[in-house]
Design a protein around this motif. Structure first.
Motif, short mmCIF file in Angstrom:
data_model
loop_
_atom_site.label_atom_id
_atom_site.label_comp_id
_atom_site.label_asym_id
_atom_site.label_seq_id
_atom_site.Cartn_x
_atom_site.Cartn_y
_atom_site.Cartn_z
N GLU A 130 0.77 -2.75 -9.45
CA GLU A 130 0.04 -3.22 -8.27
C GLU A 130 -0.38 -4.67 -8.43
O GLU A 130 -0.31 -5.47 -7.49
N SER A 149 0.83 -1.21 0.00
CA SER A 149 0.00 0.00 0.00
C SER A 149 0.86 1.26 0.00
O SER A 149 0.55 2.24 -0.69
N ARG A 150 1.95 1.22 0.75
CA ARG A 150 2.85 2.37 0.77
C ARG A 150 3.53 2.57 -0.58
O ARG A 150 3.68 3.72 -1.04
N GLN A 151 3.93 1.47 -1.21
CA GLN A 151 4.58 1.58 -2.51
C GLN A 151 3.63 2.13 -3.57
O GLN A 151 3.99 2.99 -4.37
N GLU A 153 0.95 3.92 -3.03
CA GLU A 153 0.66 5.32 -2.69
C GLU A 153 1.75 6.25 -3.21
O GLU A 153 1.47 7.34 -3.70
N GLU A 154 2.98 5.81 -3.10
CA GLU A 154 4.09 6.62 -3.60
C GLU A 154 4.05 6.71 -5.13
O GLU A 154 4.30 7.78 -5.70
N GLU A 162 1.44 6.59 -6.96
CA GLU A 162 0.28 7.38 -7.38
C GLU A 162 0.39 8.84 -7.01
O GLU A 162 -0.52 9.63 -7.34
N SER A 163 1.46 9.24 -6.34
CA SER A 163 1.60 10.65 -5.97
C SER A 163 1.68 11.51 -7.23
O SER A 163 2.25 11.11 -8.25
#
Length: 229
Positions: A202, A116-118, A120-121, A123-124
């Motif tokens: 993903e 999820s963190r990866q 999210e990064e 998709e920034s």
């Protein structure tokens, strides 16, 4: 008259509101292109990292050695980060004599958080591109409507109207729409392209998590069988 119909000439002749709209759209366009280049570089690096990690992982390398090699890196991202999070949790739970199902579930949750963190990064900045692509034409249209309105107001104040009198006002108004489209089209294309690439990454991360969980489950079951024997 031809010199007044250049882009700079029309911009300088435009009303304050139209000038403000043009400057805003140019700023949005510059920011969009900056984020486009940044995201393109980041996603390309993520794909390269994933291919390199998969080559090492599926080459039959020892998991402990691979974990030590990856964890020694200061800037670990992508699939390697997911692997390290899962393997670290796996080792911790196995040392605490947790049941096999508990080990697998805990390991999977750790990898899920890391993934999820990866994502999210990755998709920034994409929301900015989506917003720029959506509202830029409307901002440009607002500038066009405002400019044409002013042109017709000025036209109504003269007794004899000619095309030469109204053409500059309409031209400067239409430039706002053109700049809005110039800002919106690349942003929309980049957003759709990058969103598809993030979705593919993903899915690849999710498939790896399933495969790695199966490998760790087999190891946990084998270790438990040895202890019982």
């Amino acid at each position: 008259m031809s010199s007044d119909l250049t882009f700079i000439g029309l911009f300088l002749q435009a009303s304050f509101i139209v000038q403000l709209v043009m400057l805003l759209l140019l700023s949005v366009s510059i920011a969009s292109w900056t984020f486009i280049f940044q995201r393109s570089k980041a996603l390309s690096a993520a794909r390269n990292e994933m291919r390199q990690f998969e080559d090492k992982f599926w080459s039959g390398a020892d998991l402990n050695r691979l974990y030590q090699e990856l964890s020694a890196r200061t800037n670990l991202t992508g699939m390697g980060s997911i692997f390290c999070s899962g393997f670290k949790e796996f080792v911790r739970l196995r040392k605490s004599n947790t049941a096999t199902n508990g080990i697998v579930d805990g390991t999977y949750r750790a990898m899920r958080v890391s993934m999820s963190r990866q994502v999210e990064e990755l998709e920034s900045r994409l929301p900015f591109l989506a917003t720029a692509g959506s509202i830029s034409p409307y901002i440009g249209l607002f500038g066009t409507v405002w400019g044409i309105m002013n042109a017709f107001i000025a036209l109504g104040e003269v007794q004899q109207a000619t095309l030469a009198m109204v053409a500059p006002g309409i031209a400067e108004a239409l430039i706002a729409t053109a700049i809005g489209l110039f800002a919106a089209i690349p942003a929309v294309i980049a957003y759709n392209r990058f969103s598809h690439q993030v979705e593919k990454l993903e899915n690849s991360y999710g498939n790896f998590m399933e495969e790695f969980s199966a490998i760790l489950h087999r190891q946990a079951v084998a270790a438990q069988a040895q202890q019982q024997a």
